[in-house]
Design a protein around this motif. Structure first.
Motif, PDB file in Angstrom:
ATOM      1  N   ILE A  96       0.844  -1.196   0.000  1.00 32.32           N
ATOM      2  CA  ILE A  96       0.000   0.000   0.000  1.00 32.32           C
ATOM      3  C   ILE A  96       0.880   1.247   0.000  1.00 32.32           C
ATOM      4  O   ILE A  96       0.566   2.241  -0.651  1.00 32.32           O
ATOM      5  N   GLN A  97       2.000   1.174   0.686  1.00 34.86           N
ATOM      6  CA  GLN A  97       2.922   2.314   0.724  1.00 34.86           C
ATOM      7  C   GLN A  97       3.410   2.649  -0.683  1.00 34.86           C
ATOM      8  O   GLN A  97       3.468   3.821  -1.056  1.00 34.86           O
ATOM      9  N   ASN A  98       3.763   1.626  -1.486  1.00 30.51           N
ATOM     10  CA  ASN A  98       4.203   1.872  -2.862  1.00 30.51           C
ATOM     11  C   ASN A  98       3.096   2.528  -3.688  1.00 30.51           C
ATOM     12  O   ASN A  98       3.359   3.417  -4.503  1.00 30.51           O
ATOM     13  N   MET A  99       1.853   2.095  -3.485  1.00 32.66           N
ATOM     14  CA  MET A  99       0.737   2.671  -4.229  1.00 32.66           C
ATOM     15  C   MET A  99       0.551   4.138  -3.851  1.00 32.66           C
ATOM     16  O   MET A  99       0.441   5.003  -4.722  1.00 32.66           O
ATOM     17  N   ILE A 100       0.536   4.425  -2.558  1.00 32.67           N
ATOM     18  CA  ILE A 100       0.352   5.804  -2.099  1.00 32.67           C
ATOM     19  C   ILE A 100       1.511   6.680  -2.576  1.00 32.67           C
ATOM     20  O   ILE A 100       1.307   7.810  -3.028  1.00 32.67           O
ATOM     21  N   ALA A 101       2.735   6.150  -2.506  1.00 30.54           N
ATOM     22  CA  ALA A 101       3.906   6.910  -2.956  1.00 30.54           C
ATOM     23  C   ALA A 101       3.802   7.246  -4.447  1.00 30.54           C
ATOM     24  O   ALA A 101       4.105   8.365  -4.858  1.00 30.54           O
ATOM     25  N   ALA A 102       3.356   6.297  -5.249  1.00 29.12           N
ATOM     26  CA  ALA A 102       3.210   6.545  -6.688  1.00 29.12           C
ATOM     27  C   ALA A 102       2.156   7.608  -6.955  1.00 29.12           C
ATOM     28  O   ALA A 102       2.360   8.508  -7.786  1.00 29.12           O
ATOM     29  N   LEU A 103       1.050   7.542  -6.245  1.00 24.36           N
ATOM     30  CA  LEU A 103       0.000   8.548  -6.412  1.00 24.36           C
ATOM     31  C   LEU A 103       0.472   9.914  -5.930  1.00 24.36           C
ATOM     32  O   LEU A 103       0.195  10.939  -6.546  1.00 24.36           O
ATOM     33  N   TYR A 104       1.219   9.929  -4.834  1.00 28.78           N
ATOM     34  CA  TYR A 104       1.744  11.189  -4.297  1.00 28.78           C
ATOM     35  C   TYR A 104       2.749  11.803  -5.268  1.00 28.78           C
ATOM     36  O   TYR A 104       2.695  13.002  -5.562  1.00 28.78           O
ATOM     37  N   ASP A 105       3.665  10.971  -5.779  1.00 27.83           N
ATOM     38  CA  ASP A 105       4.689  11.465  -6.711  1.00 27.83           C
ATOM     39  C   ASP A 105       4.082  12.033  -7.985  1.00 27.83           C
ATOM     40  O   ASP A 105       4.624  12.963  -8.575  1.00 27.83           O
ATOM     41  N   SER A 106       2.965  11.474  -8.399  1.00 30.60           N
ATOM     42  CA  SER A 106       2.330  11.954  -9.631  1.00 30.60           C
ATOM     43  C   SER A 106       1.349  13.100  -9.368  1.00 30.60           C
ATOM     44  O   SER A 106       0.649  13.532 -10.270  1.00 30.60           O
ATOM     45  N   LYS A 107       1.313  13.558  -8.122  1.00 28.22           N
ATOM     46  CA  LYS A 107       0.449  14.678  -7.714  1.00 28.22           C
ATOM     47  C   LYS A 107      -1.044  14.338  -7.817  1.00 28.22           C
ATOM     48  O   LYS A 107      -1.880  15.217  -7.947  1.00 28.22           O
ATOM     49  N   ASP A 108      -1.375  13.017  -7.772  1.00 24.65           N
ATOM     50  CA  ASP A 108      -2.774  12.598  -7.807  1.00 24.65           C
ATOM     51  C   ASP A 108      -3.404  12.552  -6.419  1.00 24.65           C
ATOM     52  O   ASP A 108      -4.586  12.291  -6.284  1.00 24.65           O
ATOM     53  N   ILE A 109      -2.595  12.767  -5.388  1.00 27.88           N
ATOM     54  CA  ILE A 109      -3.108  12.824  -4.022  1.00 27.88           C
ATOM     55  C   ILE A 109      -2.943  14.249  -3.514  1.00 27.88           C
ATOM     56  O   ILE A 109      -1.859  14.811  -3.580  1.00 27.88           O
ATOM     57  N   LYS A 110      -4.045  14.795  -3.015  1.00 33.34           N
ATOM     58  CA  LYS A 110      -4.027  16.156  -2.465  1.00 33.34           C
ATOM     59  C   LYS A 110      -3.742  16.076  -0.967  1.00 33.34           C
ATOM     60  O   LYS A 110      -3.851  15.024  -0.350  1.00 33.34           O
ATOM     61  N   ALA A 111      -3.419  17.198  -0.406  1.00 38.00           N
ATOM     62  CA  ALA A 111      -3.166  17.268   1.039  1.00 38.00           C
ATOM     63  C   ALA A 111      -4.390  16.798   1.819  1.00 38.00           C
ATOM     64  O   ALA A 111      -4.268  16.119   2.844  1.00 38.00           O
ATOM     65  N   SER A 112      -5.578  17.121   1.319  1.00 36.78           N
ATOM     66  CA  SER A 112      -6.805  16.689   2.012  1.00 36.78           C
ATOM     67  C   SER A 112      -6.943  15.168   1.983  1.00 36.78           C
ATOM     68  O   SER A 112      -7.467  14.570   2.927  1.00 36.78           O
ATOM     69  N   ASP A 113      -6.455  14.516   0.904  1.00 41.76           N
ATOM     70  CA  ASP A 113      -6.483  13.055   0.839  1.00 41.76           C
ATOM     71  C   ASP A 113      -5.550  12.455   1.875  1.00 41.76           C
ATOM     72  O   ASP A 113      -5.883  11.462   2.532  1.00 41.76           O
ATOM     73  N   VAL A 114      -4.382  13.046   2.047  1.00 43.01           N
ATOM     74  CA  VAL A 114      -3.410  12.564   3.028  1.00 43.01           C
ATOM     75  C   VAL A 114      -4.000  12.708   4.439  1.00 43.01           C
ATOM     76  O   VAL A 114      -3.902  11.793   5.263  1.00 43.01           O
ATOM     77  N   GLU A 115      -4.631  13.834   4.690  1.00 49.21           N
ATOM     78  CA  GLU A 115      -5.251  14.062   6.000  1.00 49.21           C
ATOM     79  C   GLU A 115      -6.382  13.062   6.255  1.00 49.21           C
ATOM     80  O   GLU A 115      -6.513  12.507   7.350  1.00 49.21           O
ATOM     81  N   GLU A 116      -7.180  12.805   5.248  1.00 46.99           N
ATOM     82  CA  GLU A 116      -8.271  11.826   5.361  1.00 46.99           C
ATOM     83  C   GLU A 116      -7.712  10.434   5.654  1.00 46.99           C
ATOM     84  O   GLU A 116      -8.232   9.707   6.502  1.00 46.99           O
ATOM     85  N   LEU A 117      -6.637  10.068   4.971  1.00 44.41           N
ATOM     86  CA  LEU A 117      -5.991   8.777   5.194  1.00 44.41           C
ATOM     87  C   LEU A 117      -5.406   8.701   6.606  1.00 44.41           C
ATOM     88  O   LEU A 117      -5.550   7.690   7.298  1.00 44.41           O
TER      89      LEU A 117
END
Length: 128
Positions: A96-117
């Protein structure tokens, strides 16, 4: 929970969504009318897809009433869990960490998504 090995194609998933969303068995004409906005299918095309879904073990057809009534064999939740596991395994080596990292690196995750997670993970920890 069933171990889901077979995948649904995009159109098959749309058909299953109609069946899952219904509280009772549905006819092919009902499915066709629900999909008319997205798919310009003839009934024969839908029947081919329903036959394939039956062969894959996703739907069953009750012919005892004189009308073909379709119901799901696999629940929506079971399918989603199995598909998620397969997705994570195939694309991210079960990480799951690799998936989140890939989404984060591609700017597909917003700060609000990180906070929600983060909030979700905190609640999971509280339950343990």
């Amino acid at each position: 929970m069933a171990n889901i090995r077979k995948k649904l194609g995009e159109a098959e998933l749309e058909i299953m969504q109609v069946i899952w969303d219904s509280s009772s068995p549905v006819t092919s004409n009902y499915i066709l009318s629900e999909l008319q906005e997205r798919r310009k299918w003839q009934l024969s095309t839908l029947m081919t897809s329903l036959s394939r879904l039956s062969g894959k073990g996703f739907v069953s057809c009750d012919r005892s009433t004189g009308r073909n009534l379709y119901t799901s064999v696999i629940s929506e939740n079971d399918y989603k869990i199995g598909a998620s596991r397969n997705f994570l395994k195939q694309l991210y080596n079960n990480s799951i960490q690799n998936m989140i990292a890939a989404l984060y690196d591609s700017k597909d995750i917003k700060a609000s998504d990180v906070e929600e997670l983060r909030d979700f993970l905190d609640k999971l920890e509280e339950k343990q």
